[in-house]
Write an enzyme that holds these catalytic residues in place. Structure first.
Site, PDB file in Angstrom:
ATOM      1  N   ILE A  18      43.903  50.709  25.450  1.00 27.12           N
ATOM      2  CA  ILE A  18      44.695  50.743  26.690  1.00 27.12           C
ATOM      3  C   ILE A  18      45.910  49.817  26.560  1.00 27.12           C
ATOM      4  O   ILE A  18      47.042  50.214  26.848  1.00 27.12           O
ATOM      5  CB  ILE A  18      43.819  50.357  27.905  1.00 27.12           C
ATOM      6  CG1 ILE A  18      42.722  51.412  28.126  1.00 27.12           C
ATOM      7  CG2 ILE A  18      44.668  50.203  29.161  1.00 27.12           C
ATOM      8  CD1 ILE A  18      41.726  51.090  29.242  1.00 27.12           C
ATOM      9  N   ASP A  37      46.661  38.579  22.150  1.00 25.82           N
ATOM     10  CA  ASP A  37      45.260  39.028  22.053  1.00 25.82           C
ATOM     11  C   ASP A  37      44.523  38.138  21.072  1.00 25.82           C
ATOM     12  O   ASP A  37      45.144  37.473  20.226  1.00 25.82           O
ATOM     13  CB  ASP A  37      45.243  40.501  21.558  1.00 25.82           C
ATOM     14  CG  ASP A  37      43.968  41.238  21.969  1.00 25.82           C
ATOM     15  OD1 ASP A  37      42.885  40.825  21.522  1.00 25.82           O
ATOM     16  OD2 ASP A  37      44.048  42.231  22.705  1.00 25.82           O
ATOM     17  N   ASP A  60      44.175  33.328  23.010  1.00 24.79           N
ATOM     18  CA  ASP A  60      42.927  33.412  23.780  1.00 24.79           C
ATOM     19  C   ASP A  60      43.285  33.046  25.219  1.00 24.79           C
ATOM     20  O   ASP A  60      43.662  31.897  25.493  1.00 24.79           O
ATOM     21  CB  ASP A  60      41.900  32.434  23.183  1.00 24.79           C
ATOM     22  CG  ASP A  60      40.562  32.482  23.921  1.00 24.79           C
ATOM     23  OD1 ASP A  60      40.519  32.964  25.073  1.00 24.79           O
ATOM     24  OD2 ASP A  60      39.566  32.024  23.339  1.00 24.79           O
ATOM     25  N   VAL A  61      43.177  34.003  26.139  1.00 27.25           N
ATOM     26  CA  VAL A  61      43.636  33.755  27.514  1.00 27.25           C
ATOM     27  C   VAL A  61      42.768  32.746  28.255  1.00 27.25           C
ATOM     28  O   VAL A  61      43.120  32.325  29.351  1.00 27.25           O
ATOM     29  CB  VAL A  61      43.748  35.064  28.343  1.00 27.25           C
ATOM     30  CG1 VAL A  61      44.728  36.035  27.723  1.00 27.25           C
ATOM     31  CG2 VAL A  61      42.390  35.710  28.559  1.00 27.25           C
ATOM     32  N   TYR A 149      31.076  41.340  35.843  1.00 24.63           N
ATOM     33  CA  TYR A 149      32.333  42.077  35.630  1.00 24.63           C
ATOM     34  C   TYR A 149      32.930  42.588  36.941  1.00 24.63           C
ATOM     35  O   TYR A 149      34.114  42.336  37.226  1.00 24.63           O
ATOM     36  CB  TYR A 149      32.104  43.215  34.625  1.00 24.63           C
ATOM     37  CG  TYR A 149      33.307  44.100  34.404  1.00 24.63           C
ATOM     38  CD1 TYR A 149      34.341  43.699  33.552  1.00 24.63           C
ATOM     39  CD2 TYR A 149      33.419  45.326  35.045  1.00 24.63           C
ATOM     40  CE1 TYR A 149      35.457  44.508  33.362  1.00 24.63           C
ATOM     41  CE2 TYR A 149      34.523  46.139  34.856  1.00 24.63           C
ATOM     42  CZ  TYR A 149      35.533  45.734  34.017  1.00 24.63           C
ATOM     43  OH  TYR A 149      36.637  46.535  33.832  1.00 24.63           O
ATOM     44  N   LYS A 153      36.615  41.540  38.709  1.00 26.58           N
ATOM     45  CA  LYS A 153      37.670  42.521  39.001  1.00 26.58           C
ATOM     46  C   LYS A 153      38.047  42.496  40.482  1.00 26.58           C
ATOM     47  O   LYS A 153      39.212  42.673  40.843  1.00 26.58           O
ATOM     48  CB  LYS A 153      37.230  43.916  38.547  1.00 26.58           C
ATOM     49  CG  LYS A 153      37.177  44.026  37.017  1.00 26.58           C
ATOM     50  CD  LYS A 153      38.576  43.888  36.440  1.00 26.58           C
ATOM     51  CE  LYS A 153      38.631  43.607  34.964  1.00 26.58           C
ATOM     52  NZ  LYS A 153      39.984  43.542  34.426  1.00 26.58           N
TER      53      LYS A 153
HETATM   54  N1  LIG Z   1      37.927  51.314  29.719  1.00 25.93           N
HETATM   55  C1  LIG Z   1      37.672  51.608  30.971  1.00 25.93           C
HETATM   56  O1  LIG Z   1      37.048  52.618  31.288  1.00 25.93           O
HETATM   57  C2  LIG Z   1      38.174  50.684  32.067  1.00 25.93           C
HETATM   58  C3  LIG Z   1      37.882  50.999  33.392  1.00 25.93           C
HETATM   59  C4  LIG Z   1      38.343  50.186  34.408  1.00 25.93           C
HETATM   60  C5  LIG Z   1      39.103  49.058  34.091  1.00 25.93           C
HETATM   61  N2  LIG Z   1      39.357  48.761  32.790  1.00 25.93           N
HETATM   62  C6  LIG Z   1      40.170  47.573  32.517  1.00 25.93           C
HETATM   63  O2  LIG Z   1      41.181  47.931  31.604  1.00 25.93           O
HETATM   64  C7  LIG Z   1      41.457  46.820  30.743  1.00 25.93           C
HETATM   65  C8  LIG Z   1      41.290  47.259  29.295  1.00 25.93           C
HETATM   66  O3  LIG Z   1      39.962  47.693  29.136  1.00 25.93           O
HETATM   67  P1  LIG Z   1      39.406  48.198  27.740  1.00 25.93           P
HETATM   68  O4  LIG Z   1      38.242  49.036  28.052  1.00 25.93           O
HETATM   69  O5  LIG Z   1      40.511  48.729  26.900  1.00 25.93           O
HETATM   70  O6  LIG Z   1      38.851  46.818  27.157  1.00 25.93           O
HETATM   71  P2  LIG Z   1      38.633  46.375  25.651  1.00 25.93           P
HETATM   72  O7  LIG Z   1      37.476  45.455  25.607  1.00 25.93           O
HETATM   73  O8  LIG Z   1      38.629  47.544  24.737  1.00 25.93           O
HETATM   74  O9  LIG Z   1      39.956  45.578  25.402  1.00 25.93           O
HETATM   75  C9  LIG Z   1      40.223  44.355  25.994  1.00 25.93           C
HETATM   76  C10 LIG Z   1      41.214  43.629  25.138  1.00 25.93           C
HETATM   77  O10 LIG Z   1      41.222  42.275  25.574  1.00 25.93           O
HETATM   78  C11 LIG Z   1      41.122  41.448  24.434  1.00 25.93           C
HETATM   79  N3  LIG Z   1      40.487  40.191  24.792  1.00 25.93           N
HETATM   80  C12 LIG Z   1      39.164  39.972  25.089  1.00 25.93           C
HETATM   81  N4  LIG Z   1      38.987  38.666  25.338  1.00 25.93           N
HETATM   82  C13 LIG Z   1      40.193  38.071  25.208  1.00 25.93           C
HETATM   83  C14 LIG Z   1      40.645  36.727  25.324  1.00 25.93           C
HETATM   84  N5  LIG Z   1      39.802  35.735  25.607  1.00 25.93           N
HETATM   85  N6  LIG Z   1      41.959  36.480  25.125  1.00 25.93           N
HETATM   86  C15 LIG Z   1      42.808  37.485  24.805  1.00 25.93           C
HETATM   87  N7  LIG Z   1      42.442  38.746  24.662  1.00 25.93           N
HETATM   88  C16 LIG Z   1      41.139  39.039  24.853  1.00 25.93           C
HETATM   89  C17 LIG Z   1      40.293  42.241  23.422  1.00 25.93           C
HETATM   90  O11 LIG Z   1      40.475  41.763  22.087  1.00 25.93           O
HETATM   91  C18 LIG Z   1      40.845  43.631  23.639  1.00 25.93           C
HETATM   92  O12 LIG Z   1      41.995  43.850  22.849  1.00 25.93           O
HETATM   93  C19 LIG Z   1      40.493  45.717  31.145  1.00 25.93           C
HETATM   94  O13 LIG Z   1      41.137  44.832  32.029  1.00 25.93           O
HETATM   95  C20 LIG Z   1      39.369  46.462  31.855  1.00 25.93           C
HETATM   96  O14 LIG Z   1      38.718  45.653  32.797  1.00 25.93           O
HETATM   97  C21 LIG Z   1      38.906  49.543  31.780  1.00 25.93           C
END
Ligand SMILES: NC(=O)c1ccc[n+]([C@@H]2O[C@H](COP(=O)([O-])OP(=O)(O)OC[C@H]3O[C@@H](n4cnc5c(N)ncnc54)[C@H](O)[C@@H]3O)[C@@H](O)[C@H]2O)c1
Length: 260
Positions: A18, A37, A60-61, A149, A153
């Site tokens: 995403i 990231d 790291d956020v 989680y 959110k």
């Molecule tokens: N995938 C879904 O279906 C979905 C649905 C609703 C909301 N979301 C939201 O969309 C966003 C992306 O989701 P996703 O499924 O692609 O997640 P993902 O886990 O695949 O990706 C999250 C990214 O954040 C990075 N990350 C994790 N911890 C971190 C840290 N401490 N510092 C910096 N980076 C860090 C990871 O390396 C990764 O690149 C998120 O905010 C998630 O809550 C996703």
């Protein structure tokens, strides 16, 4: 989209499906992007793909020192910051069995990470700046075995409203997107890469009958950062194929069932 060319954008969590779709979409509109990231391999590969208009900064956020270094590196590389997209998140969740440490970690990344990134970027953002936070459909419903989680959110959505009010005077808009199920690393992993299977499972609770694509989420993020959204702030844009609007009856016809 209007108003994105030459803008400078930081995308936290930009290394995954995403986040990467968002980074690619901004670059396609002529913006310059910092990918922030912890995934150094994925982030580095994406920055190489995107070329000169992109940088990967290992961040790291949950660490202020990393966030400050990322902001400084972005200013050094591109000279300004116009937009911040807080994608980074962790799916840490053991429902009712979640120990304190899991709660702390989930909030440290998903909520405090977004708030601290905004705090660090704010002094450098000018009139016309935009922030997009990531909520989720999980923020508004109960889901079995998920406590930490969804709570993070929901907090992100409230943070969005609070920040929108206090940054309005600076001309900075703050909004959120809340995706439904979206093709992403975690769904790829859980389903063994079988997107049709994920679509079939998700069909009953997404009006559009399928999961979203990362590019569809990216389109909504770009819209909220663009001049087309210049009078939109403090809102949560559902990018969920109708998930949140669907009631417990789903697309069934219980009345018809009663009458038969
Ligand atoms: N995938 C879904 O279906 C979905 C649905 C609703 C909301 N979301 C939201 O969309 C966003 C992306 O989701 P996703 O499924 O692609 O997640 P993902 O886990 O695949 O990706 C999250 C990214 O954040 C990075 N990350 C994790 N911890 C971190 C840290 N401490 N510092 C910096 N980076 C860090 C990871 O390396 C990764 O690149 C998120 O905010 C998630 O809550 C996703």
């Amino acid at each position: 989209m209007r108003g994105l060319k030459d803008k400078v954008v930081i995308v936290s969590g930009g290394a995954t499906l995403i986040g990467a779709a968002i980074a690619r979409a901004f670059v396609a509109e002529g913006a310059r992007v910092t990918i922030a990231d912890i995934d150094t391999r994925g982030g580095g590969a994406l920055a190489s793909e995107l070329g000169e208009c992109s940088r990967f900064i290992a961040t790291d956020v949950s660490r202020d020192v990393d966030i400050d270094a990322c902001v400084a590196a972005t200013l050094k590389a591109f000279g300004r910051i116009d937009c911040l997209v807080n994608v980074a998140a962790a799916y840490i969740d053991n429902g009712p069995d979640s120990p304190r440490g899991d709660w702390e970690k989930a909030f440290a990344i998903n909520v405090f990470g977004a708030a601290m990134f905004l705090r660090a970027c704010r002094p450098h953002m000018k009139d016309g700046g935009a922030v997009v936070n990531f909520g989720s459909t999980s923020a508004g419903v109960a889901q079995a075995g998920r406590w930490t989680y969804p709570a993070t959110k929901a907090a992100v959505l409230q943070l969005t409203r609070s920040a929108a009010l206090d940054l309005a005077a600076d001309g900075i808009r703050v909004n959120a997107v809340s995706p439904g199920w979206t093709w992403s690393g975690i769904l790829d992993q859980i389903s063994g890469g079988d997107r049709d299977k994920v679509n079939a499972v998700a069909k009953p609770f997404h009006m559009l009958g399928r999961i979203g694509d990362p590019a569809e989420v990216a389109d909504a993020v770009l819209f909220l950062c663009s001049d087309h959204a210049r009078f939109i702030t403090g809102t949560n844009l559902a990018v969920d194929g109708g998930y949140a609007a669907l009631g417990p009856e789903q697309a069934l016809s219980p009345i018809t069932e009663l009458m038969s």
